[in-house]
Write a protein that holds these residues in place. Sequence first.
Motif, PDB file in Angstrom:
ATOM      1  N   LEU A  49       0.801  -1.226   0.000  1.00 20.12           N
ATOM      2  CA  LEU A  49       0.000   0.000   0.000  1.00 20.12           C
ATOM      3  C   LEU A  49       0.829   1.270   0.000  1.00 20.12           C
ATOM      4  N   THR A  50       2.122   1.126   0.292  1.00 10.67           N
ATOM      5  CA  THR A  50       2.990   2.306   0.430  1.00 10.67           C
ATOM      6  C   THR A  50       4.380   2.010  -0.126  1.00 10.67           C
ATOM      7  N   THR A  51       5.163   3.073  -0.196  1.00  8.37           N
ATOM      8  CA  THR A  51       6.564   2.889  -0.542  1.00  8.37           C
ATOM      9  C   THR A  51       7.242   2.066   0.558  1.00  8.37           C
ATOM     10  N   PHE A  52       8.378   1.494   0.250  1.00  7.20           N
ATOM     11  CA  PHE A  52       9.094   0.665   1.235  1.00  7.20           C
ATOM     12  C   PHE A  52       9.789   1.601   2.221  1.00  7.20           C
ATOM     13  N   PHE A  53       9.074   2.064   3.259  1.00  5.77           N
ATOM     14  CA  PHE A  53       9.546   3.111   4.166  1.00  5.77           C
ATOM     15  C   PHE A  53      10.704   2.690   5.077  1.00  5.77           C
ATOM     16  N   PRO A  54      10.948   1.352   5.300  1.00  5.73           N
ATOM     17  CA  PRO A  54      12.130   1.001   6.112  1.00  5.73           C
ATOM     18  C   PRO A  54      13.465   1.417   5.493  1.00  5.73           C
ATOM     19  N   ARG A  55      13.443   1.979   4.260  1.00  5.40           N
ATOM     20  CA  ARG A  55      14.687   2.439   3.649  1.00  5.40           C
ATOM     21  C   ARG A  55      15.144   3.778   4.275  1.00  5.40           C
ATOM     22  N   TRP A  56      14.298   4.378   5.109  1.00  7.63           N
ATOM     23  CA  TRP A  56      14.651   5.647   5.751  1.00  7.63           C
ATOM     24  C   TRP A  56      14.621   5.521   7.267  1.00  7.63           C
TER      25      TRP A  56
END
Length: 300
Positions: A49-56
């Motif tokens: 549902l979202t961008t892969f936010f664990p990259r930040w």
Amino acid sequence: SRKFTVAAAQLGPIAKEEPRNSAVARLCAMMREAKARGAALVVFPELALTTFFPRWFIEAGPELDQWFETEMPNDATAPLFTLAKQLGIGFHLGYAELTPDGHHYNTAILVGPDGEIAGKYRKIHLPGHWENEEWRPFQHLEKRYFEKGDLGWPVFDMLGGKLGMCICNDRRWPETWRVLGLGGAELVCLGYNTPIHFAPAPEHDHLQYFHNELSVMAGCYQNGTWGVAVAKAGLEEGSVLIGGSVIVAPTGEIVAKASTSGDEVICAEVDLDRCAEIRANVFNFEEHREPQDYLPITAP
Ligand code: ING
């Protein structure tokens, strides 16, 4: 025979600013295509549902929790559930789950053709690290943002068979597949977000597609189960994620593979009865497996 068509709905990049209803619209379009191609089940990726936010690196609180779903279905995902019921198709969906009592999980669900949630799994093997590591071109902070799953690897009765789930890094661990196999899984659904660049070992970057196929093919063969492994792929916020979504037979053979890094539906006819070719023979656990011997022996 217990034949039906399964679809893997690979997602291309989801931008950081892309609203959930945009991602859901893409999922709905692929659900329609899967149905048009006769699929009874469509498998969407991890964190679809979202961008892969664990990259930040993101401080705990509202800025992090914005990436999580506090209920499922919810306003953003209701159209997907409604469409599934309307079309009479089941689906698998990965998303970030924030429970009412404040627990954060990397979660996946199986939803039946009636639009009702039939099963849930929470990711157990959380890769990456806990702290912001400046040396990395991007972070992989799943260990910071998610708690280890607390549901084990359950198997659910669905579509005339036994379906199980795992998520991304889980697929690399033989124990994941063996526990599902011991639970009688005949088809394993999994999504993944796998960067082509693995900062601790860049010499393996060229092996990411190979390791994806190796893991899923071995898991399926060694446990006599079908596998549907579906990528969030492409250049997403500066990070290249592998595609290579595959549908794998209990023999370990790849029967369908994505050929792009974007939104792409691939389909295959699965026959759950074919699991017996493996489970009644080479991997007949009752006859051949020797768990009493599976103890690491340290040299005297
Ligand atoms: N991603 C990656 C995965 O296991 C990774 C992390 C990549 C681990 C390459 C080891 C090697 O496919 C997620 N989301 O688990």
